[in-house]
Design a protein around this motif. Sequence first.
Motif, PDB file in Angstrom:
ATOM      1  N   HIS A 384       0.846  -1.194   0.000  1.00 50.77           N
ATOM      2  CA  HIS A 384       0.000   0.000   0.000  1.00 50.77           C
ATOM      3  C   HIS A 384       0.881   1.243   0.000  1.00 50.77           C
ATOM      4  O   HIS A 384       1.888   1.310   0.718  1.00 50.77           O
ATOM      5  CB  HIS A 384      -0.914  -0.010   1.224  1.00 50.77           C
ATOM      6  N   SER A 385       0.494   2.251  -0.776  1.00 49.14           N
ATOM      7  CA  SER A 385       1.315   3.461  -0.900  1.00 49.14           C
ATOM      8  C   SER A 385       1.464   4.208   0.413  1.00 49.14           C
ATOM      9  O   SER A 385       2.450   4.919   0.623  1.00 49.14           O
ATOM     10  CB  SER A 385       0.714   4.395  -1.966  1.00 49.14           C
ATOM     11  N   ASN A 386       0.489   4.061   1.317  1.00 43.36           N
ATOM     12  CA  ASN A 386       0.556   4.761   2.606  1.00 43.36           C
ATOM     13  C   ASN A 386       1.009   3.875   3.750  1.00 43.36           C
ATOM     14  O   ASN A 386       1.569   4.367   4.742  1.00 43.36           O
ATOM     15  CB  ASN A 386      -0.813   5.347   2.966  1.00 43.36           C
ATOM     16  N   TYR A 387       0.760   2.558   3.650  1.00 40.26           N
ATOM     17  CA  TYR A 387       0.946   1.678   4.802  1.00 40.26           C
ATOM     18  C   TYR A 387       1.970   0.572   4.587  1.00 40.26           C
ATOM     19  O   TYR A 387       2.101  -0.316   5.431  1.00 40.26           O
ATOM     20  CB  TYR A 387      -0.408   1.072   5.209  1.00 40.26           C
ATOM     21  N   GLY A 388       2.678   0.615   3.471  1.00 44.09           N
ATOM     22  CA  GLY A 388       3.743  -0.354   3.273  1.00 44.09           C
ATOM     23  C   GLY A 388       3.227  -1.739   2.935  1.00 44.09           C
ATOM     24  O   GLY A 388       2.122  -1.915   2.430  1.00 44.09           O
ATOM     25  N   SER A 389       4.041  -2.772   3.240  1.00 45.05           N
ATOM     26  CA  SER A 389       3.745  -4.151   2.855  1.00 45.05           C
ATOM     27  C   SER A 389       3.072  -4.912   3.994  1.00 45.05           C
ATOM     28  O   SER A 389       3.461  -4.783   5.162  1.00 45.05           O
ATOM     29  CB  SER A 389       5.029  -4.872   2.457  1.00 45.05           C
ATOM     30  N   ASN A 390       2.076  -5.707   3.618  1.00 40.61           N
ATOM     31  CA  ASN A 390       1.346  -6.511   4.585  1.00 40.61           C
ATOM     32  C   ASN A 390       1.063  -7.878   3.972  1.00 40.61           C
ATOM     33  O   ASN A 390       0.576  -7.980   2.836  1.00 40.61           O
ATOM     34  CB  ASN A 390       0.027  -5.838   4.974  1.00 40.61           C
ATOM     35  N   PHE A 391       1.343  -8.925   4.735  1.00 39.74           N
ATOM     36  CA  PHE A 391       1.230 -10.298   4.271  1.00 39.74           C
ATOM     37  C   PHE A 391      -0.091 -10.886   4.751  1.00 39.74           C
ATOM     38  O   PHE A 391      -0.410 -10.826   5.951  1.00 39.74           O
ATOM     39  CB  PHE A 391       2.405 -11.111   4.800  1.00 39.74           C
ATOM     40  N   ILE A 392      -0.882 -11.442   3.842  1.00 37.16           N
ATOM     41  CA  ILE A 392      -2.143 -12.091   4.196  1.00 37.16           C
ATOM     42  C   ILE A 392      -2.181 -13.478   3.553  1.00 37.16           C
ATOM     43  O   ILE A 392      -1.531 -13.715   2.527  1.00 37.16           O
ATOM     44  CB  ILE A 392      -3.372 -11.258   3.758  1.00 37.16           C
TER      45      ILE A 392
END
Length: 623
Positions: A384-392
């Motif tokens: 996400h451009s505002n919240y960085g990387s997130n693994f799901i």
Amino acid sequence: MKNYFLWPTVTILLCAKVGGQEKQDSINTLQLDEVVVSDSRFELKRENSGKTVISISQKELEQNQGRSIAEIINTKSGIEINGTRSFAGQNLSTYVRGGNNRQVLVIIDGIQVSDPSGTSAEYDLRLLNTSQIESIEILKGAASTLYGNSAATAVINITTKQAKKEGLSMEVISSMGTNQSQDDQNYNISDFSNTVNLNAKKGKITFLASGGHQFTDGLSAAVGTESDALSRIDGNVKLGYQISKRFDISASAYYNKLNSDYDNGFPIEDADFSFTSEQSRFSLASKYSYEKGSIHVNTAFNQIDRFFISSFPAAYNSRSYVLDVFNKYTFAEKIYTIVGLNYIDNQTLFLEEQNSNTVDPYVNMVYVGNDGINLNAGVRLNNHSNYGSNFIYNINPSYRMNINSGYLKFMGSYATSYIAPNLSQLYGPFGANQDLNPEEDTTIEVGLEYKLSEKFILNAVYFNRAEDDRIEYVTIDPNTFESQYRNSANTVHFNGVEVGFSSKPFKYFTLDANYTLTSSKEGLALRVPKNKANVSLGYSIGVKTYVALTYQYVSDRTDTDFATFSEVTLGSFSLANLQLKHDFSNRFGAFIAVDNILNEEYIELVDYTTKGRNLRLGFKMSL
């Protein structure tokens, strides 16, 4: 108003004559194993799916002619769409498993659709015309690994109609009916809907053009005397070309415009307010097939403009660009894999233009074993451009035991999902907060499905869902009514049971029923019922006539009375509807429907009008 009567009346008379002269053709039907797509993006037999996917076929849509997409979906287990029983322009709130709009993702023809300027960034189901829809699949539970942001409680996968038969054909669908409350049973014709679908296919080229219009009047939005009207126009054009046996491409353009009156919300009273929502969407889809696999490229541009004329006028403009590229490959006819990259860019004009984007690589695999062991698993990296990387991720095993001509299937799943704050929550005019954290959901499901034969199927699912950093709209100062979006400090839990049942106890008789229990130790949100049940009895008289009686029960809910700013309990209610459909010939059919047969009085939203007994009739003609 006379013009609205002219077309349906003349056409019915002409076509009834033609239908009376046409010989009845014999119809041979072949019962096929049901396939589901949404939980894997592959066409797999239902028995090999680890989810209880809800399928709404073209046949069911035709049997509900005259009803909106939201009304039809609202009869399915685990789902409550608040606003479907009020005046036509009422805002819709989709509650699935205790969640809300921002946790439900709508997909149309393979593309994620949303409105970044909306408070929950949801897609407005009021824009859709039922007569332009081919089928719907509803995948409940967390599905973010396949579909990305917002797919936390459900994915509503909608497929619009397309040209299939060689040659040129046209269908005309028209209906008219009353639109009245329980206390004003005047039976004036106040609801009109007309749609024309033109289909053409010649060799490698397919073409579809569709246009529709709806006008509804007669009900006041708020409890009052002033009538609030709604008008919707919609159209789409599709052009497809089969370049070779392996490669095909299609281009589509969609246009929807909704105009509606509405009343003052604070204080709630009759008012001469109105809003306009206008959507334009352009998409391009291509598919290249090779041995055991295929490469897909889907892209779309969507623009939505909304204007509000009231004591506090406002205008919103949002744009979305979506690109989804993925490769599907099958190993040994047992392992179905999909590897893709999904890019979404959202832009909205508030006081100044704001935007955000996501770039998500994802992988999903389905194993279908000969011994009945199946596994659906996937991972996604949300950037996400505002919240960085997130693994799901998602893991969904199931086990099937064949029993005579049916099966018994056990299912389980553990899935995570990720919901970033939308642009309205970060930068919008109401309670914006740029310090919001993303919401993270975890969903556990355990269930079974028992299919005795083609005449009997039963499924039951227990779900447990936890929301961390739940985004809430919180009142900061009750004296000034100042509010702001904030993350909840505590984890919010939801759990419940969904039970579905479908049977054909007699040759021409069908019985479908479902029940949903939703609970939360922190308390359910406003307007979410703890208990809900739907029952549908259908009877086919030969091959030409179908009659259905449906029943819906909704338990007590809480709501806010804005006159006192206190919570109130809305009483439970039951609604019964009747639908009769008859095909005079293969080319012409007509229907009559009576909703809320008993004219029950109930409240869906405090101080807002609800529908009483209403009558609707219409027809479908194919040329």
